[in-house]
Motif scaffolding. Structure first.
Motif, PDB file in Angstrom:
ATOM      1  N   ILE A  85       0.834  -1.203   0.000  1.00  0.00           N
ATOM      2  CA  ILE A  85       0.000   0.000   0.000  1.00  0.00           C
ATOM      3  C   ILE A  85       0.865   1.248   0.000  1.00  0.00           C
ATOM      4  O   ILE A  85       1.811   1.370   0.778  1.00  0.00           O
ATOM      5  N   GLY A  86       0.543   2.185  -0.889  1.00  0.00           N
ATOM      6  CA  GLY A  86       1.150   3.509  -0.864  1.00  0.00           C
ATOM      7  C   GLY A  86       0.132   4.494  -0.318  1.00  0.00           C
ATOM      8  O   GLY A  86      -1.036   4.470  -0.727  1.00  0.00           O
ATOM      9  N   TYR A  87       0.558   5.340   0.602  1.00  0.00           N
ATOM     10  CA  TYR A  87      -0.377   6.273   1.257  1.00  0.00           C
ATOM     11  C   TYR A  87       0.258   7.646   1.338  1.00  0.00           C
ATOM     12  O   TYR A  87       1.369   7.803   1.845  1.00  0.00           O
ATOM     13  N   VAL A  88      -0.448   8.629   0.807  1.00  0.00           N
ATOM     14  CA  VAL A  88      -0.001  10.023   0.912  1.00  0.00           C
ATOM     15  C   VAL A  88      -1.062  10.785   1.687  1.00  0.00           C
ATOM     16  O   VAL A  88      -2.143  11.066   1.170  1.00  0.00           O
ATOM     17  N   PRO A  89      -0.798  11.099   2.963  1.00  0.00           N
ATOM     18  CA  PRO A  89      -1.778  11.839   3.759  1.00  0.00           C
ATOM     19  C   PRO A  89      -1.900  13.276   3.298  1.00  0.00           C
ATOM     20  O   PRO A  89      -1.055  13.793   2.550  1.00  0.00           O
ATOM     21  N   ASN A 165       5.928   0.705  -6.060  1.00  0.00           N
ATOM     22  CA  ASN A 165       5.052  -0.084  -6.932  1.00  0.00           C
ATOM     23  C   ASN A 165       3.895  -0.701  -6.148  1.00  0.00           C
ATOM     24  O   ASN A 165       3.700  -1.920  -6.141  1.00  0.00           O
ATOM     25  N   PRO A 166       3.084   0.127  -5.486  1.00  0.00           N
ATOM     26  CA  PRO A 166       2.032  -0.415  -4.619  1.00  0.00           C
ATOM     27  C   PRO A 166       0.889  -1.034  -5.415  1.00  0.00           C
ATOM     28  O   PRO A 166       0.628  -0.657  -6.552  1.00  0.00           O
ATOM     29  N   GLU A 167       0.190  -1.987  -4.788  1.00  0.00           N
ATOM     30  CA  GLU A 167      -1.015  -2.553  -5.382  1.00  0.00           C
ATOM     31  C   GLU A 167      -2.217  -1.653  -5.120  1.00  0.00           C
ATOM     32  O   GLU A 167      -3.180  -1.642  -5.887  1.00  0.00           O
ATOM     33  N   LEU A 168      -2.172  -0.935  -4.002  1.00  0.00           N
ATOM     34  CA  LEU A 168      -3.226   0.012  -3.632  1.00  0.00           C
ATOM     35  C   LEU A 168      -2.577   1.337  -3.315  1.00  0.00           C
ATOM     36  O   LEU A 168      -1.656   1.407  -2.495  1.00  0.00           O
ATOM     37  N   LEU A 169      -3.026   2.392  -3.981  1.00  0.00           N
ATOM     38  CA  LEU A 169      -2.485   3.725  -3.759  1.00  0.00           C
ATOM     39  C   LEU A 169      -3.589   4.616  -3.200  1.00  0.00           C
ATOM     40  O   LEU A 169      -4.632   4.798  -3.830  1.00  0.00           O
ATOM     41  N   ILE A 170      -3.372   5.133  -1.990  1.00  0.00           N
ATOM     42  CA  ILE A 170      -4.363   5.941  -1.287  1.00  0.00           C
ATOM     43  C   ILE A 170      -3.834   7.369  -1.203  1.00  0.00           C
ATOM     44  O   ILE A 170      -2.758   7.612  -0.651  1.00  0.00           O
ATOM     45  N   LEU A 171      -4.595   8.308  -1.757  1.00  0.00           N
ATOM     46  CA  LEU A 171      -4.137   9.692  -1.895  1.00  0.00           C
ATOM     47  C   LEU A 171      -5.159  10.640  -1.285  1.00  0.00           C
ATOM     48  O   LEU A 171      -6.308  10.678  -1.707  1.00  0.00           O
ATOM     49  N   ASP A 172      -4.719  11.406  -0.297  1.00  0.00           N
ATOM     50  CA  ASP A 172      -5.599  12.365   0.371  1.00  0.00           C
ATOM     51  C   ASP A 172      -5.204  13.772  -0.060  1.00  0.00           C
ATOM     52  O   ASP A 172      -4.223  14.322   0.436  1.00  0.00           O
ATOM     53  N   GLU A 173      -5.956  14.327  -1.009  1.00  0.00           N
ATOM     54  CA  GLU A 173      -5.638  15.651  -1.576  1.00  0.00           C
ATOM     55  C   GLU A 173      -4.172  15.699  -2.015  1.00  0.00           C
ATOM     56  O   GLU A 173      -3.385  16.519  -1.530  1.00  0.00           O
ATOM     57  N   PRO A 174      -3.775  14.835  -2.948  1.00  0.00           N
ATOM     58  CA  PRO A 174      -2.352  14.680  -3.258  1.00  0.00           C
ATOM     59  C   PRO A 174      -1.690  15.883  -3.901  1.00  0.00           C
ATOM     60  O   PRO A 174      -0.467  15.998  -3.860  1.00  0.00           O
ATOM     61  N   THR A 175      -2.459  16.767  -4.523  1.00  0.00           N
ATOM     62  CA  THR A 175      -1.832  17.862  -5.268  1.00  0.00           C
ATOM     63  C   THR A 175      -1.984  19.222  -4.589  1.00  0.00           C
ATOM     64  O   THR A 175      -1.722  20.254  -5.204  1.00  0.00           O
TER      65      THR A 175
END
Length: 259
Positions: A85-89, A165-175
């Motif tokens: 999992i990739g996570y960007v808070p 190379n995550p299978e699940l990418l979770i992005l919280d207001e990434p930009t």
């Protein structure tokens, strides 16, 4: 509620009868939702709708008041394969004295418990250089993370999330805090990743134009003031390359052509 036959595509995130209370205030009530393999889920909602709260529950930072969330079929409470999992808070709070350079922070996305004590290969180093280039932070690579602006830090954490190379990418207001040109490049890249690779996305965004242009104008489900927009990409990949580096390098080539 599965959007398509779960027998054809495995469930990546399952949310079953989830409630969340914050200081006796009901934030999320009886939420049922399933994210299937290669879905792109956009979460839209007003302030206080529970968008960030839901993402934090999915990655185990908050515990539901009631109900259960499963990742890849396993309860979050016992899930251990976090490198999948990739996570960007939404906001990253780093001690400005934290002794790490931008390159070190991005490279740390490759470590994980299984790789923590291995030396980085030349291929790993190239992944880092590609991620730095695509996020347009290659000139910041040797600076301390605490010396950067909020927007610059966000680019670093995006690069860190992508490199593994995550299978699940979770992005919280990434930009948030990122310039328009970098935003456009980032969205081109994640569209390619979604369309051609085995990556599932969950993204919170206030950018309705972006959501509607790619995911559609009508939500598939609403819960309170939280709306779920879903685009399925369940067809076989049509890229011979499946590694995330392929997507990064494609965008890198596009940038070089436009420069």
């Amino acid at each position: 509620m599965d959007q398509v036959n779960a027998g054809c595509h495995r469930s990546i995130v399952s949310i079953d009868d989830v409630f969340f209370f914050y200081e006796n205030k009901k934030v999320i009530e009886k939420l049922n939702f399933s994210v299937l393999e290669r879905d792109f889920v956009g979460l839209i909602g007003s302030n206080g709708a529970g968008k960030t709260t839901l993402l934090k529950m999915i990655v185990g930072l908050l515990k539901p008041t009631q109900g259960e969330i499963r990742l890849f079929g396993e309860p979050v409470s016992s899930f251990r394969d976090w490198e999948r999992i990739g996570y960007v808070p939404q906001k990253n709070a780093f001690n400005p004295l934290f002794p790490a350079t931008v390159r070190e922070v991005v490279m740390s996305g490759l470590y994980g418990k299984k790789r923590m004590f291995r030396r980085m290969s030349k291929a790993d180093q190239q992944k880092c250089e590609d991620a730095l280039y695509v996020m347009r932070i290659e000139d910041l690579a040797d600076r301390r993370i605490g010396q950067l602006s909020g927007g610059q830090q966000q680019r670093v954490f995006l690069a860190r999330a992508l490199i593994n190379n995550p299978e699940l990418l979770i992005l919280d207001e990434p930009t948030v805090g990122i310039d328009a040109e970098t935003q456009a490049g980032f969205f081109r890249m994640i569209r390619h990743m979604h369309q051609h690779h085995h990556i599932t996305f969950i993204m919170v965004s206030h950018d309705m134009d972006m959501v509607q242009s790619y995911i559609g104008s009508e939500p598939v489900q609403k819960s309170g003031t939280l709306s779920f927009y879903v685009k399925h990409t369940h067809a076989p990949e049509n890229c011979s390359e499946t590694n995330l580096t392929h997507s990064i390098q494609q965008l890198r080539e596009q940038i070089e052509v436009l420069s």
